[in-house]
Design a protein around this motif. Structure first.
Motif, PDB file in Angstrom:
ATOM      1  N   LYS A  77      33.248 -42.574 -13.935  1.00 35.61           N
ATOM      2  CA  LYS A  77      33.474 -42.558 -12.482  1.00 35.61           C
ATOM      3  C   LYS A  77      34.853 -43.079 -12.106  1.00 35.61           C
ATOM      4  CE  LYS A  77      28.570 -42.939 -11.233  1.00 35.61           C
ATOM      5  NZ  LYS A  77      27.552 -43.655 -10.433  1.00 35.61           N
ATOM      6  N   GLY A  78      35.833 -42.774 -12.944  1.00 33.94           N
ATOM      7  CA  GLY A  78      37.205 -43.160 -12.631  1.00 33.94           C
ATOM      8  C   GLY A  78      37.827 -42.212 -11.614  1.00 33.94           C
ATOM      9  N   VAL A  79      38.839 -42.705 -10.924  1.00 34.85           N
ATOM     10  CA  VAL A  79      39.576 -41.903  -9.943  1.00 34.85           C
ATOM     11  C   VAL A  79      40.708 -41.176 -10.660  1.00 34.85           C
ATOM     12  CG1 VAL A  79      41.012 -41.957  -7.875  1.00 34.85           C
ATOM     13  CG2 VAL A  79      39.008 -43.455  -8.048  1.00 34.85           C
ATOM     14  N   ILE A  80      40.744 -39.848 -10.518  1.00 36.63           N
ATOM     15  CA  ILE A  80      41.767 -39.025 -11.177  1.00 36.63           C
ATOM     16  C   ILE A  80      42.655 -38.401 -10.107  1.00 36.63           C
ATOM     17  CG2 ILE A  80      42.185 -37.026 -12.663  1.00 36.63           C
ATOM     18  CD1 ILE A  80      39.459 -37.550 -13.945  1.00 36.63           C
ATOM     19  N   LEU A  81      43.963 -38.558 -10.267  1.00 35.29           N
ATOM     20  CA  LEU A  81      44.932 -38.035  -9.307  1.00 35.29           C
ATOM     21  C   LEU A  81      45.779 -36.951  -9.964  1.00 35.29           C
ATOM     22  CD1 LEU A  81      46.405 -38.240  -6.534  1.00 35.29           C
ATOM     23  CD2 LEU A  81      47.908 -39.947  -7.605  1.00 35.29           C
ATOM     24  N   PHE A  82      45.728 -35.734  -9.409  1.00 34.59           N
ATOM     25  CA  PHE A  82      46.570 -34.629  -9.871  1.00 34.59           C
ATOM     26  C   PHE A  82      47.894 -34.689  -9.115  1.00 34.59           C
ATOM     27  CE2 PHE A  82      42.365 -33.239 -10.973  1.00 34.59           C
ATOM     28  CZ  PHE A  82      42.521 -32.430 -12.085  1.00 34.59           C
ATOM     29  N   VAL A  83      49.006 -34.550  -9.847  1.00 35.64           N
ATOM     30  CA  VAL A  83      50.328 -34.630  -9.226  1.00 35.64           C
ATOM     31  C   VAL A  83      51.160 -33.420  -9.638  1.00 35.64           C
ATOM     32  CG1 VAL A  83      52.482 -35.931  -9.072  1.00 35.64           C
ATOM     33  CG2 VAL A  83      50.302 -37.151  -9.119  1.00 35.64           C
ATOM     34  N   SER A  84      51.793 -32.791  -8.647  1.00 35.26           N
ATOM     35  CA  SER A  84      52.724 -31.694  -8.902  1.00 35.26           C
ATOM     36  C   SER A  84      53.654 -31.588  -7.710  1.00 35.26           C
ATOM     37  CB  SER A  84      51.990 -30.366  -9.110  1.00 35.26           C
ATOM     38  OG  SER A  84      52.920 -29.294  -9.215  1.00 35.26           O
ATOM     39  N   ARG A  85      54.900 -31.247  -7.962  1.00 34.83           N
ATOM     40  CA  ARG A  85      55.872 -31.114  -6.874  1.00 34.83           C
ATOM     41  C   ARG A  85      56.341 -29.669  -6.721  1.00 34.83           C
ATOM     42  NH1 ARG A  85      57.458 -31.134  -2.615  1.00 34.83           N
ATOM     43  NH2 ARG A  85      59.115 -32.331  -1.640  1.00 34.83           N
ATOM     44  N   ARG A  86      55.793 -28.752  -7.498  1.00 34.49           N
ATOM     45  CA  ARG A  86      56.187 -27.345  -7.402  1.00 34.49           C
ATOM     46  C   ARG A  86      55.422 -26.676  -6.259  1.00 34.49           C
ATOM     47  NH1 ARG A  86      58.315 -26.028 -12.539  1.00 34.49           N
ATOM     48  NH2 ARG A  86      59.431 -27.920 -13.195  1.00 34.49           N
ATOM     49  N   ARG A  87      56.150 -26.172  -5.292  1.00 36.38           N
ATOM     50  CA  ARG A  87      55.526 -25.628  -4.086  1.00 36.38           C
ATOM     51  C   ARG A  87      54.616 -24.441  -4.387  1.00 36.38           C
ATOM     52  NH1 ARG A  87      60.604 -25.540   0.218  1.00 36.38           N
ATOM     53  NH2 ARG A  87      60.895 -27.825   0.357  1.00 36.38           N
ATOM     54  N   GLN A  88      55.011 -23.620  -5.362  1.00 36.30           N
ATOM     55  CA  GLN A  88      54.241 -22.418  -5.630  1.00 36.30           C
ATOM     56  C   GLN A  88      52.865 -22.724  -6.221  1.00 36.30           C
ATOM     57  OE1 GLN A  88      57.000 -23.432  -7.158  1.00 36.30           O
ATOM     58  NE2 GLN A  88      57.287 -22.528  -9.192  1.00 36.30           N
ATOM     59  N   PHE A  89      52.689 -23.941  -6.732  1.00 35.17           N
ATOM     60  CA  PHE A  89      51.402 -24.301  -7.333  1.00 35.17           C
ATOM     61  C   PHE A  89      50.634 -25.343  -6.523  1.00 35.17           C
ATOM     62  CE2 PHE A  89      54.158 -23.320 -11.117  1.00 35.17           C
ATOM     63  CZ  PHE A  89      53.569 -22.104 -11.409  1.00 35.17           C
ATOM     64  N   SER A  90      51.185 -25.785  -5.398  1.00 37.09           N
ATOM     65  CA  SER A  90      50.568 -26.889  -4.664  1.00 37.09           C
ATOM     66  C   SER A  90      49.160 -26.550  -4.186  1.00 37.09           C
ATOM     67  CB  SER A  90      51.450 -27.295  -3.479  1.00 37.09           C
ATOM     68  OG  SER A  90      51.628 -26.208  -2.591  1.00 37.09           O
ATOM     69  N   HIS A  91      48.962 -25.344  -3.671  1.00 39.32           N
ATOM     70  CA  HIS A  91      47.637 -24.969  -3.173  1.00 39.32           C
ATOM     71  C   HIS A  91      46.627 -24.913  -4.315  1.00 39.32           C
ATOM     72  CE1 HIS A  91      44.514 -23.037  -0.800  1.00 39.32           C
ATOM     73  NE2 HIS A  91      44.412 -22.113  -1.735  1.00 39.32           N
ATOM     74  N   LEU A  92      47.040 -24.372  -5.448  1.00 38.59           N
ATOM     75  CA  LEU A  92      46.147 -24.261  -6.608  1.00 38.59           C
ATOM     76  C   LEU A  92      45.767 -25.643  -7.134  1.00 38.59           C
ATOM     77  CD1 LEU A  92      44.765 -22.350  -8.615  1.00 38.59           C
ATOM     78  CD2 LEU A  92      46.856 -22.385  -9.977  1.00 38.59           C
ATOM     79  N   VAL A  93      46.730 -26.547  -7.188  1.00 40.16           N
ATOM     80  CA  VAL A  93      46.459 -27.908  -7.668  1.00 40.16           C
ATOM     81  C   VAL A  93      45.499 -28.625  -6.727  1.00 40.16           C
ATOM     82  CG1 VAL A  93      47.498 -30.160  -8.148  1.00 40.16           C
ATOM     83  CG2 VAL A  93      48.653 -28.078  -8.901  1.00 40.16           C
ATOM     84  N   GLU A  94      45.760 -28.512  -5.426  1.00 46.58           N
ATOM     85  CA  GLU A  94      44.899 -29.170  -4.442  1.00 46.58           C
ATOM     86  C   GLU A  94      43.488 -28.594  -4.474  1.00 46.58           C
ATOM     87  OE1 GLU A  94      46.964 -28.629  -0.792  1.00 46.58           O
ATOM     88  OE2 GLU A  94      48.536 -30.091  -1.246  1.00 46.58           O
ATOM     89  N   ALA A  95      43.375 -27.285  -4.597  1.00 47.62           N
ATOM     90  CA  ALA A  95      42.051 -26.650  -4.632  1.00 47.62           C
ATOM     91  C   ALA A  95      41.271 -27.077  -5.868  1.00 47.62           C
ATOM     92  CB  ALA A  95      42.204 -25.127  -4.598  1.00 47.62           C
ATOM     93  N   THR A  96      41.958 -27.164  -7.011  1.00 49.59           N
ATOM     94  CA  THR A  96      41.293 -27.588  -8.248  1.00 49.59           C
ATOM     95  C   THR A  96      40.804 -29.025  -8.142  1.00 49.59           C
ATOM     96  OG1 THR A  96      42.689 -26.089  -9.559  1.00 49.59           O
ATOM     97  CG2 THR A  96      41.572 -27.876 -10.737  1.00 49.59           C
TER      98      THR A  96
END
Length: 218
Positions: A77-96
């Motif tokens: 039950k750890g907190v996992i944070l996805f990080v990316s600064r590439r605009r073309q992938f931001s929606h995909l990262v957030e959705a995942t």
């Protein structure tokens, strides 16, 4: 709940992908030879037409280790944070991240978000237990500030490192292409499968131990 630590691959993450899957996702394609970071040289298989080729025989075990660690964090039950600064992938990262029940940060990273969290957000704020970098460089190809901040706070990190990246501050580096849409989609797919598998396993174990410890009624 200590049983998973007794197994080298309790969540069986090695079945989630194969060497062929890495090749098909174009994970082996690095940057131009002139952009190579010297710390990435051990992970480079060779160079073809001035383009570095990443050794997938090394990427495979590194990715398995990273997924295994991610699974253990999710299981507990750890907190996992996805990080990316590439605009073309931001929606995909957030959705995942949303589909996994976790968190994502794809905007400008303000320095001190981790190191000064108690000042910015107040005492008692919970920091992530794991930071997953789909890209360790920001959108102007400089090292992402979160890599340094996470290292300062002793927060473990999983990160995709292309041939122009510095892998030294990443706890679990994954040598691979971080530009190709196919590669990024592949990373997100296996990360999502790993996290959901670990959380499902947690639910199963809780039900099992709950039934096992339930007092018998005469």
């Amino acid at each position: 709940m200590g049983e998973p630590l007794q197994h080298p691959d309790f969540f069986n993450v090695q079945e989630l992908f194969s060497l062929r899957d890495l090749f098909d996702a174009r994970v082996h394609l690095g940057h131009k030879q002139g952009c190579r970071h010297r710390f990435m040289e051990p992970y480079i298989f060779g160079c073809r037409l001035d383009q570095d080729i990443i050794d997938l025989e090394q990427t495979l075990p590194h990715l398995q280790l990273a997924l295994n660690f991610t699974a253990h964090v999710a299981y507990r039950k750890g907190v996992i944070l996805f990080v990316s600064r590439r605009r073309q992938f931001s929606h995909l990262v957030e959705a995942t991240a949303r589909e996994c029940g976790e968190y994502a940060h794809t905007r400008y990273w303000q320095g001190g978000l981790l190191t000064n969290a108690h000042i910015q957000y107040g005492v008692g704020v919970r920091l992530p237990d794991l930071v997953v970098f789909l890209h360790t460089l920001n959108n102007v190809f400089e090292p992402h500030l979160a890599v340094r901040d996470a290292a300062k706070m002793n927060i473990p990190t999983v990160g995709v490192v292309d041939t122009n990246c510095n892998p030294s501050l990443i706890t679990y580096p994954i040598p691979g292409n971080d530009d190709s849409p196919a590669a990024v989609q592949f990373y997100l797919k296996v990360l999502k499968m790993t996290i959901l598998r670990a959380k499902d396993k947690r639910k199963q174990m809780e039900v099992f131990y709950g039934l096992q410890n339930k007092p018998a009624h005469n």
